[in-house]
Design a protein around this motif. Structure first.
Motif: not given
Length: 215
Positions: A1-7, A49-56, A116-123
């Motif tokens: 799993m390759r991940i980018v963290i944004v905050d 996967v990208v972990l994305m903060d929304v308020r920046m 879960v997000v990576a697999t797209g299996e469920s909400l």
């Protein structure tokens, strides 16, 4: 799993990185402190996967999510938020984010959220996700494509946040059959994942607030 963290908070990024890299085979391949840097790092690092903060400051996570999705990147965007029911989070999901996770969740829940997000299996976290979609979606008279009766049943199940396994059990069909129906629904609706399909279902009026309550 390759991940980018944004905050924009370096300490938050450090904590998230420590948690995620505790999982075998998971690597944080890049970090970013604002939206424009996030878009560049996703292009360079090709994460899952990208972990994305929304308020920046500068470019926010909403615009960054939109640009990442529009670029055709296969990366799944997981929104980080402080508030469970937040119009900003809904707009991010509307722009293509696969779901959201609260910054205060325990480490095991964060890890499961990414998985879960990576697999797209469920909400992601169905009750919370439904609450956001129900609160901010407004039926706009959008015409749904011609879904078959079974596809309509599956779309209603998706709106309840059910996994393929759960849908198969409720509809008395195989998991493979469910996967086939889901793929057909996404194609007909012109969306990239289950979260987007549920948003379209609400905004079209096909599903209304309360309809997706657990039976």
């Amino acid at each position: 799993m390759r991940i980018v963290i944004v905050d924009d908070d370096p300490l938050v990024r450090m904590g998230l990185k420590a948690i995620l890299q505790s999982e075998e085979g998971w690597t944080v391949v890049a970090e970013a402190g604002d939206g424009s840097a996030a878009v560049a790092e996703v292009r360079r690092a090709s994460p899952d996967v990208v972990l994305m903060d929304v308020r920046m400051p500068g470019m926010d996570g909403l615009e960054a999510t939109r640009l990442i999705v529009d670029s055709g990147s296969p990366a799944k965007v997981l929104v980080l938020t402080t508030f469970e029911v937040d119009e900003y989070v809904f707009e991010a999901m509307r722009s293509g984010a696969a779901g959201f996770v609260l910054k205060r969740v325990p480490p095991p829940e964060l890890i499961e959220a990414v998985r879960v997000v990576a697999t797209g299996e469920s909400l992601l976290f169905p009750a919370s996700t439904r609450a956001v979609i129900e609160r901010f979606s407004e039926a706009g008279g959008y015409e749904l494509p011609d879904l078959t009766e079974r596809e309509q049943d599956v779309l209603r199940e998706l709106a309840r946040g059910h996994s393929n396994q759960e849908i198969a059990g409720h509809l008395y069909v195989s998991v493979e059959t469910v996967k086939s129906h889901v793929a057909s629904i996404l194609t007909k609706l012109g969306v990239r994942d289950r979260t987007q399909a549920v948003i379209v279902a609400y905004e079209s009026g096909f599903v209304r607030p309360g309809d997706a309550a657990e039976l």
